[in-house]
Write a protein that holds these residues in place. Structure first.
Motif, PDB file in Angstrom:
ATOM      1  N   LEU A  23      52.423  45.855  31.029  1.00 35.51           N
ATOM      2  CA  LEU A  23      52.535  44.900  29.921  1.00 35.51           C
ATOM      3  C   LEU A  23      51.395  45.095  28.925  1.00 35.51           C
ATOM      4  N   GLY A  24      50.170  45.197  29.437  1.00 36.30           N
ATOM      5  CA  GLY A  24      49.024  45.407  28.555  1.00 36.30           C
ATOM      6  C   GLY A  24      49.134  46.714  27.796  1.00 36.30           C
ATOM      7  N   TYR A  25      49.595  47.765  28.477  1.00 34.62           N
ATOM      8  CA  TYR A  25      49.766  49.080  27.848  1.00 34.62           C
ATOM      9  C   TYR A  25      50.838  49.022  26.764  1.00 34.62           C
ATOM     10  N   SER A  26      51.932  48.338  27.038  1.00 31.99           N
ATOM     11  CA  SER A  26      53.060  48.277  26.098  1.00 31.99           C
ATOM     12  C   SER A  26      52.722  47.495  24.841  1.00 31.99           C
ATOM     13  N   LEU A  27      51.983  46.388  24.999  1.00 30.54           N
ATOM     14  CA  LEU A  27      51.665  45.513  23.868  1.00 30.54           C
ATOM     15  C   LEU A  27      50.295  45.809  23.260  1.00 30.54           C
ATOM     16  N   GLU A  28      49.566  46.740  23.887  1.00 22.85           N
ATOM     17  CA  GLU A  28      48.231  47.137  23.438  1.00 22.85           C
ATOM     18  C   GLU A  28      47.273  45.958  23.389  1.00 22.85           C
ATOM     19  N   VAL A  29      47.189  45.260  24.516  1.00 24.67           N
ATOM     20  CA  VAL A  29      46.217  44.184  24.676  1.00 24.67           C
ATOM     21  C   VAL A  29      45.525  44.352  26.021  1.00 24.67           C
ATOM     22  N   LYS A  30      44.286  43.909  26.081  1.00 22.22           N
ATOM     23  CA  LYS A  30      43.549  43.888  27.343  1.00 22.22           C
ATOM     24  C   LYS A  30      43.798  42.540  28.008  1.00 22.22           C
ATOM     25  N   ILE A  31      44.305  42.571  29.224  1.00 22.24           N
ATOM     26  CA  ILE A  31      44.635  41.338  29.939  1.00 22.24           C
ATOM     27  C   ILE A  31      43.583  41.086  31.018  1.00 22.24           C
ATOM     28  N   THR A  32      42.955  39.931  30.954  1.00 22.19           N
ATOM     29  CA  THR A  32      42.007  39.520  31.990  1.00 22.19           C
ATOM     30  C   THR A  32      42.579  38.304  32.709  1.00 22.19           C
ATOM     31  N   VAL A  33      42.624  38.368  34.028  1.00 20.17           N
ATOM     32  CA  VAL A  33      43.160  37.277  34.833  1.00 20.17           C
ATOM     33  C   VAL A  33      42.059  36.723  35.730  1.00 20.17           C
ATOM     34  N   TYR A  34      41.842  35.427  35.655  1.00 20.16           N
ATOM     35  CA  TYR A  34      40.883  34.754  36.526  1.00 20.16           C
ATOM     36  C   TYR A  34      41.660  34.058  37.636  1.00 20.16           C
ATOM     37  N   ASN A  35      41.492  34.555  38.855  1.00 22.66           N
ATOM     38  CA  ASN A  35      42.202  34.003  40.012  1.00 22.66           C
ATOM     39  C   ASN A  35      41.261  33.072  40.763  1.00 22.66           C
ATOM     40  N   LEU A  36      41.425  31.787  40.546  1.00 25.19           N
ATOM     41  CA  LEU A  36      40.472  30.813  41.067  1.00 25.19           C
ATOM     42  C   LEU A  36      40.498  30.710  42.589  1.00 25.19           C
ATOM     43  N   SER A  37      41.611  31.066  43.209  1.00 22.43           N
ATOM     44  CA  SER A  37      41.676  31.016  44.670  1.00 22.43           C
ATOM     45  C   SER A  37      40.839  32.124  45.303  1.00 22.43           C
ATOM     46  N   LYS A  38      40.387  33.088  44.496  1.00 21.37           N
ATOM     47  CA  LYS A  38      39.581  34.205  45.001  1.00 21.37           C
ATOM     48  C   LYS A  38      38.158  34.132  44.460  1.00 21.37           C
ATOM     49  N   PHE A  39      37.696  32.919  44.204  1.00 21.44           N
ATOM     50  CA  PHE A  39      36.341  32.710  43.700  1.00 21.44           C
ATOM     51  C   PHE A  39      35.318  33.272  44.680  1.00 21.44           C
TER      52      PHE A  39
END
Length: 306
Positions: free
Chosen positions: A253-269
């Motif tokens: 998705l990031g490659y196709s739309l040319e955006v950098k996607i950052t995901v913060y997964n709070l359960s893995k703090f």
């Protein structure tokens, strides 16, 4: 009481009654409008956390610490809640693209996105794309190309309109009219899905000719996505219906739309996977979008304020 005074009294009572009815009607419309928004207005991040994660359980304590880290270390002061269906990730990403005024991907300058369905079908022999599923609507057969063109046209027009708006406040107001229309939204998300499929087809046909991002090698090593057809049938068709995106598709998705996607997964703090970055090309001048999740299923939009 004179006749004139009586008439005036009744007029005043009628006015008050009408004003009260209009006030109730306005509140009703406002509640309906707010409830139909698939992306909510900004709310205070720590306030949201305090309401949701009360008590002294270990999970609640960890979540509060995770939210505090986002607030203090990553400068995320607000949160937009996103409707939690299987389009959730696509909705959160597209909302940020539109509200930030991010331009269309650079590859669209040399490739007409509106002609992609015919290009793949007639020029590249991918007649199997007629088995493409539009979320819960499966296998439209001979009508597939027409529906895909409408979806792509809707996405292109909306994207160009948002990227041309210079004022952020105006863009955000405009978003409120788009992300309340379920039919319009679904067209946008299906267009993004098809663009992802197009990128998979292009990568597969150039595996031995060009240097592609590393994730494509892993992508085509999976038994369920050995080629574009198996990817579409086993993965893509079910997005929006029975599932959302997996980790490999976040890279796609990031490659196709040319955006950098950052995901913060709070359960893995407090682990290495607390912050996930879905881009392999940090040298590219891409715009950044962020997601927040507590359970790897539902995603919201954290809002940075410095």
């Amino acid at each position: 009481m004179s006749l004139l005074a009586t008439v005036l009294w009744y007029c005043r009572q009628l006015y008050l009654c009408i004003a009260q009815l209009l006030k109730r009607w306005s509140r009703c419309l406002q509640r309906k409008f707010t409830n139909n928004q698939s992306v909510s207005a900004e709310v205070d991040l720590l306030g949201y956390c305090a309401k949701k994660w009360k008590g002294d359980t270990e999970q609640a304590k960890q979540m509060r610490k995770a939210y505090e880290e986002l607030f203090w270390k990553h400068h995320m002061k607000y949160l937009r809640q996103v409707k939690g269906d299987n389009y959730c990730v696509l909705r959160a990403i597209l909302f940020q693209i539109f509200s930030q005024g991010i331009p269309l991907p650079s590859w669209t300058k040399t490739t007409d996105v509106l002609k992609l369905p015919e290009k793949l079908l007639y020029s590249q022999g991918c007649n199997w794309i007629e088995q493409y599923s539009f979320g819960s609507e499966r296998y439209t057969g001979g009508n597939t190309l027409g529906k895909l063109r409408k979806c792509l046209e809707t996405l292109k027009n909306q994207w160009m309109e948002f990227s041309s708006i210079k004022d952020q406040y105006e863009r955000e107001n405009r978003c409120s009219t788009v992300f309340i229309d379920e039919t319009l939204e679904h067209k946008l998300y299906e267009a993004i899905k098809f663009i992802m499929l197009y990128q998979v087809i292009e990568a597969y046909e150039h595996m031995n000719k060009e240097c592609l991002p590393q994730f494509f090698n892993l992508f085509f090593m999976r038994d369920s996505s050995l080629d574009p057809l198996s990817y579409m049938m086993n993965h893509l068709n079910s997005i929006g219906d029975r599932r959302s995106l997996d980790e490999m598709e976040m890279f796609l998705l990031g490659y196709s739309l040319e955006v950098k996607i950052t995901v913060y997964n709070l359960s893995k703090f407090n682990s290495k996977t607390f912050q996930g970055r879905y881009t392999e090309e940090p040298q590219r001048d891409c715009h950044e979008v962020s997601l927040l999740t507590e359970d790897d299923r539902h995603y919201h939009i954290p809002v940075v304020k410095i």
